[in-house]
Write an enzyme that holds these catalytic residues in place. Structure first.
Site, PDB file in Angstrom:
ATOM      1  N   TYR A  57       4.317  21.806  19.207  1.00 13.77           N
ATOM      2  CA  TYR A  57       3.836  20.513  18.702  1.00 13.77           C
ATOM      3  C   TYR A  57       4.696  19.356  19.201  1.00 13.77           C
ATOM      4  O   TYR A  57       4.179  18.247  19.383  1.00 13.77           O
ATOM      5  CB  TYR A  57       3.665  20.542  17.178  1.00 13.77           C
ATOM      6  CG  TYR A  57       2.399  21.298  16.839  1.00 13.77           C
ATOM      7  CD1 TYR A  57       1.156  20.707  17.054  1.00 13.77           C
ATOM      8  CD2 TYR A  57       2.445  22.619  16.418  1.00 13.77           C
ATOM      9  CE1 TYR A  57      -0.014  21.407  16.834  1.00 13.77           C
ATOM     10  CE2 TYR A  57       1.267  23.331  16.182  1.00 13.77           C
ATOM     11  CZ  TYR A  57       0.045  22.720  16.395  1.00 13.77           C
ATOM     12  OH  TYR A  57      -1.128  23.412  16.195  1.00 13.77           O
ATOM     13  N   ARG A  60       3.061  18.426  22.297  1.00 14.22           N
ATOM     14  CA  ARG A  60       1.829  17.655  22.025  1.00 14.22           C
ATOM     15  C   ARG A  60       2.201  16.199  21.726  1.00 14.22           C
ATOM     16  O   ARG A  60       1.561  15.275  22.181  1.00 14.22           O
ATOM     17  CB  ARG A  60       1.056  18.210  20.812  1.00 14.22           C
ATOM     18  CG  ARG A  60       0.731  19.693  20.790  1.00 14.22           C
ATOM     19  CD  ARG A  60      -0.430  20.066  21.684  1.00 14.22           C
ATOM     20  NE  ARG A  60      -0.240  19.828  23.078  1.00 14.22           N
ATOM     21  CZ  ARG A  60       0.466  20.610  23.907  1.00 14.22           C
ATOM     22  NH1 ARG A  60       1.091  21.663  23.485  1.00 14.22           N
ATOM     23  NH2 ARG A  60       0.563  20.311  25.189  1.00 14.22           N
ATOM     24  N   GLN A  90     -10.917  14.830  14.184  1.00 12.87           N
ATOM     25  CA  GLN A  90     -10.204  16.115  14.195  1.00 12.87           C
ATOM     26  C   GLN A  90      -8.902  15.977  14.973  1.00 12.87           C
ATOM     27  O   GLN A  90      -8.083  16.875  14.987  1.00 12.87           O
ATOM     28  CB  GLN A  90     -11.064  17.190  14.863  1.00 12.87           C
ATOM     29  CG  GLN A  90     -12.348  17.502  14.124  1.00 12.87           C
ATOM     30  CD  GLN A  90     -13.208  18.482  14.914  1.00 12.87           C
ATOM     31  OE1 GLN A  90     -12.944  19.667  14.946  1.00 12.87           O
ATOM     32  NE2 GLN A  90     -14.233  17.978  15.568  1.00 12.87           N
ATOM     33  N   ASN A  91      -8.737  14.829  15.623  1.00 14.85           N
ATOM     34  CA  ASN A  91      -7.576  14.677  16.507  1.00 14.85           C
ATOM     35  C   ASN A  91      -6.308  14.370  15.729  1.00 14.85           C
ATOM     36  O   ASN A  91      -6.337  13.667  14.722  1.00 14.85           O
ATOM     37  CB  ASN A  91      -7.849  13.564  17.535  1.00 14.85           C
ATOM     38  CG  ASN A  91      -9.028  13.902  18.418  1.00 14.85           C
ATOM     39  OD1 ASN A  91      -9.460  15.049  18.444  1.00 14.85           O
ATOM     40  ND2 ASN A  91      -9.564  12.921  19.108  1.00 14.85           N
ATOM     41  N   ASP A  93      -3.812  12.878  17.372  1.00 18.39           N
ATOM     42  CA  ASP A  93      -3.215  11.704  18.022  1.00 18.39           C
ATOM     43  C   ASP A  93      -3.572  10.438  17.253  1.00 18.39           C
ATOM     44  O   ASP A  93      -4.429  10.452  16.360  1.00 18.39           O
ATOM     45  CB  ASP A  93      -3.656  11.615  19.501  1.00 18.39           C
ATOM     46  CG  ASP A  93      -5.139  11.309  19.658  1.00 18.39           C
ATOM     47  OD1 ASP A  93      -5.604  10.285  19.104  1.00 18.39           O
ATOM     48  OD2 ASP A  93      -5.853  12.069  20.354  1.00 18.39           O
ATOM     49  N   HIS A 108      -7.259  17.112  10.669  1.00 17.67           N
ATOM     50  CA  HIS A 108      -6.365  18.213  11.053  1.00 17.67           C
ATOM     51  C   HIS A 108      -4.901  17.797  11.144  1.00 17.67           C
ATOM     52  O   HIS A 108      -4.104  18.513  11.748  1.00 17.67           O
ATOM     53  CB  HIS A 108      -6.840  18.833  12.380  1.00 17.67           C
ATOM     54  CG  HIS A 108      -8.167  19.523  12.278  1.00 17.67           C
ATOM     55  ND1 HIS A 108      -8.973  19.815  13.356  1.00 17.67           N
ATOM     56  CD2 HIS A 108      -8.834  19.990  11.181  1.00 17.67           C
ATOM     57  CE1 HIS A 108     -10.071  20.421  12.933  1.00 17.67           C
ATOM     58  NE2 HIS A 108     -10.013  20.528  11.627  1.00 17.67           N
ATOM     59  N   THR A 177     -16.606  16.688  20.762  1.00 20.35           N
ATOM     60  CA  THR A 177     -16.148  17.901  20.054  1.00 20.35           C
ATOM     61  C   THR A 177     -17.070  19.051  20.408  1.00 20.35           C
ATOM     62  O   THR A 177     -18.285  18.865  20.545  1.00 20.35           O
ATOM     63  CB  THR A 177     -16.098  17.697  18.517  1.00 20.35           C
ATOM     64  OG1 THR A 177     -15.877  18.968  17.900  1.00 20.35           O
ATOM     65  CG2 THR A 177     -17.355  17.071  17.951  1.00 20.35           C
ATOM     66  N   SER A 178     -16.484  20.247  20.539  1.00 15.56           N
ATOM     67  CA  SER A 178     -17.305  21.416  20.869  1.00 15.56           C
ATOM     68  C   SER A 178     -18.017  21.957  19.631  1.00 15.56           C
ATOM     69  O   SER A 178     -18.799  22.902  19.742  1.00 15.56           O
ATOM     70  CB  SER A 178     -16.420  22.514  21.474  1.00 15.56           C
ATOM     71  OG  SER A 178     -15.456  22.933  20.524  1.00 15.56           O
TER      72      SER A 178
HETATM   73  P1  OAD Z   1     -12.581  21.281  21.947  1.00 21.95           P
HETATM   74  O1  OAD Z   1     -11.536  21.459  22.994  1.00 21.95           O
HETATM   75  O2  OAD Z   1     -13.082  22.487  21.253  1.00 21.95           O
HETATM   76  O3  OAD Z   1     -13.830  20.528  22.562  1.00 21.95           O
HETATM   77  C1  OAD Z   1     -13.646  19.400  23.337  1.00 21.95           C
HETATM   78  C2  OAD Z   1     -14.998  18.785  23.604  1.00 21.95           C
HETATM   79  O4  OAD Z   1     -14.764  17.592  24.330  1.00 21.95           O
HETATM   80  C3  OAD Z   1     -15.931  19.658  24.448  1.00 21.95           C
HETATM   81  O5  OAD Z   1     -17.210  19.726  23.826  1.00 21.95           O
HETATM   82  C4  OAD Z   1     -15.982  18.934  25.789  1.00 21.95           C
HETATM   83  O6  OAD Z   1     -17.260  19.054  26.426  1.00 21.95           O
HETATM   84  C5  OAD Z   1     -15.734  17.500  25.355  1.00 21.95           C
HETATM   85  N1  OAD Z   1     -15.188  16.612  26.393  1.00 21.95           N
HETATM   86  C6  OAD Z   1     -14.391  16.891  27.452  1.00 21.95           C
HETATM   87  N2  OAD Z   1     -14.126  15.781  28.159  1.00 21.95           N
HETATM   88  C7  OAD Z   1     -14.760  14.752  27.533  1.00 21.95           C
HETATM   89  C8  OAD Z   1     -14.876  13.354  27.768  1.00 21.95           C
HETATM   90  N3  OAD Z   1     -14.280  12.764  28.810  1.00 21.95           N
HETATM   91  N4  OAD Z   1     -15.612  12.622  26.903  1.00 21.95           N
HETATM   92  C9  OAD Z   1     -16.243  13.198  25.842  1.00 21.95           C
HETATM   93  N5  OAD Z   1     -16.158  14.514  25.573  1.00 21.95           N
HETATM   94  C10 OAD Z   1     -15.445  15.285  26.398  1.00 21.95           C
HETATM   95  O7  OAD Z   1     -11.990  20.199  20.898  1.00 21.95           O
HETATM   96  P2  OAD Z   1     -12.414  19.938  19.390  1.00 21.95           P
HETATM   97  O8  OAD Z   1     -13.857  20.198  19.175  1.00 21.95           O
HETATM   98  O9  OAD Z   1     -11.878  18.610  19.007  1.00 21.95           O
HETATM   99  O10 OAD Z   1      -7.668  22.041  15.649  1.00 21.95           O
HETATM  100  O11 OAD Z   1     -11.574  21.053  18.665  1.00 21.95           O
HETATM  101  C11 OAD Z   1     -11.563  21.158  17.274  1.00 21.95           C
HETATM  102  C12 OAD Z   1     -10.249  21.678  16.787  1.00 21.95           C
HETATM  103  O12 OAD Z   1      -9.912  22.878  17.462  1.00 21.95           O
HETATM  104  C13 OAD Z   1      -9.078  20.771  17.066  1.00 21.95           C
HETATM  105  O13 OAD Z   1      -8.942  19.731  16.115  1.00 21.95           O
HETATM  106  C14 OAD Z   1      -7.921  21.712  17.022  1.00 21.95           C
HETATM  107  C15 OAD Z   1      -8.504  22.856  17.795  1.00 21.95           C
HETATM  108  O14 OAD Z   1      -7.984  24.095  17.565  1.00 21.95           O
HETATM  109  C16 OAD Z   1      -6.431  22.407  15.268  1.00 21.95           C
HETATM  110  O15 OAD Z   1      -5.510  22.505  16.056  1.00 21.95           O
HETATM  111  C17 OAD Z   1      -6.308  22.692  13.816  1.00 21.95           C
END
Ligand code: OAD
Length: 236
Positions: A57, A60, A90-91, A93, A108, A177-178
Site C-alpha cells: 500500500y 500505491r 471504489q477508488n 486515491d 474501499h 469499473t469492471s
Molecule cells: P477493475 O480493475 O476491476 O476494472 C477497471 C475497469 O476500468 C475495467 O472495466 C476497464 O475496462 C476500465 N478502464 C480501463 N481504462 C479505462 C479508462 N481509460 N477509462 C475508463 N475506464 C477504463 O477496477 P474496479 O472495478 O474499480 O478493491 O475494481 C473494484 C475493486 O477491486 C477495487 O476497488 C479494489 C479491487 O480489488 C479493493 O482493493 C478492496
C-alpha cells in the site's frame, strides 16, 4: 442549495484514474496480474506478513502522489453548477477531491490514511505522506497501524449511505469499473425505476447481466466523461 436540482450519483472505479497513471486491478496490465489478492489484500495477509501488506500500500500511495486528476475527474466538477452531484468511489486515491468535487464517499478506504487495528474509528492522516506507513508506527494500544483500506472479506461500512444516495438519484453515472466486486457492483440496482443509468467504460458493451435500463457508452473516461457532461449540462 437549490432543492429543485436533479440528483446525480457517480459510481466510479479504477478506470477513471487509469489515464492519470494509476494502475487498474483487472486489466491486462492490472495490479492483480502481479500480486495475489490473498497475499496483500486480506485481514489474514496483514496478520501473516504486515510488512508485505504495508509495503504494497505504500507503493500505491507513492503512485497516487505522482498522479494528477484527468479530464474525466475535472468534468464531473463542472456538473455541480447545475446538479446536486454525489460521488461514490471504489477508488482509494484522492483524485476526485483534488479535481474539486465537493461530495466524495470512499467505499474501499483512503490511501492517505492509517487505521488502528484495535479501534476501527481511530483513523489518522499519514504524515508525511511521502514516507507512507512505517513499520513500528503504533496506535495508542501499542499495535502497528494498518492501511485504511477495506480488505477482501471485510465489511464495507459506507455501503448503506451509498445505497441511499443511489435510491435518491435521478441519474446514475457508472464510470470505469469492471463491476466484479460486491457489494459495490450491486449499487446500481438501488436506482429508482425512472432513473437514467449510464455506464462509461472501454468494455461497457461486453458487460454481462446488466439491467436493461443501462445505457452503455464504450470509451475512455478522459474523453467520454467530458462528452457526457456536455450533454447533461445542455439537458439540465
Ligand atoms: P477493475 O480493475 O476491476 O476494472 C477497471 C475497469 O476500468 C475495467 O472495466 C476497464 O475496462 C476500465 N478502464 C480501463 N481504462 C479505462 C479508462 N481509460 N477509462 C475508463 N475506464 C477504463 O477496477 P474496479 O472495478 O474499480 O478493491 O475494481 C473494484 C475493486 O477491486 C477495487 O476497488 C479494489 C479491487 O480489488 C479493493 O482493493 C478492496
Amino acid at each position: 442549495m437549490n432543492e429543485n436540482r436533479k440528483k446525480i450519483v457517480v459510481l466510479s472505479g479504477a478506470g477513471i484514474s487509469a489515464e492519470s497513471g494509476i494502475q487498474t486491478f483487472r486489466d491486462s496490465d492490472g495490479l492483480w496480474e502481479n500480486y495475489r489478492v490473498e497475499d496483500v489484500c486480506t485481514p489474514e495477509a496483514l496478520a501473516r506478513d504486515p510488512e508485505l501488506v504495508i509495503g504494497f500500500y505504500n507503493q500505491r500511495l507513492a503512485q497516487v502522489l505522482k498522479a494528477k486528476p484527468n479530464p474525466g475527474h475535472t468534468a464531473l466538477v463542472e456538473l455541480e453548477q447545475k446538479y446536486d452531484v454525489r460521488i461514490v468511489t471504489q477508488n482509494i486515491d484522492d483524485l476526485h477531491e483534488r479535481a474539486g468535487s465537493s461530495n466524495v464517499l470512499h467505499l474501499h478506504g483512503d490511501i492517505r490514511k492509517k487505521r488502528s487495528q484495535v479501534d476501527p474509528d481511530d483513523i489518522e492522516d499519514i504524515v508525511p505522506l511521502e514516507k507512507g506507513i512505517r513499520m513500528g508506527d503504533l496506535d495508542r494500544y501499542g499495535k502497528q497501524f494498518r492501511p485504511h483500506i477495506v480488505f477482501f472479506g471485510e465489511a464495507v461500512p459506507n455501503i448503506e449511505p451509498a445505497a441511499k444516495l443511489v435510491e435518491e438519484a435521478d441519474i446514475v453515472l457508472i464510470i470505469g469499473t469492471s463491476l466484479n466486486v460486491y457489494p459495490a457492483a450491486g449499487l446500481m440496482y438501488y436506482a429508482r425505476p425512472d432513473a437514467k443509468i449510464y455506464y462509461i467504460d472501454p468494455k461497457a458493451e461486453s458487460a454481462k447481466g446488466l439491467d436493461k435500463r443501462v445505457v452503455c457508452i464504450a470509451g475512455k473516461a478522459g474523453t467520454a466523461v467530458p462528452e457526457m457532461v456536455r450533454q447533461l449540462m445542455e439537458e439540465a
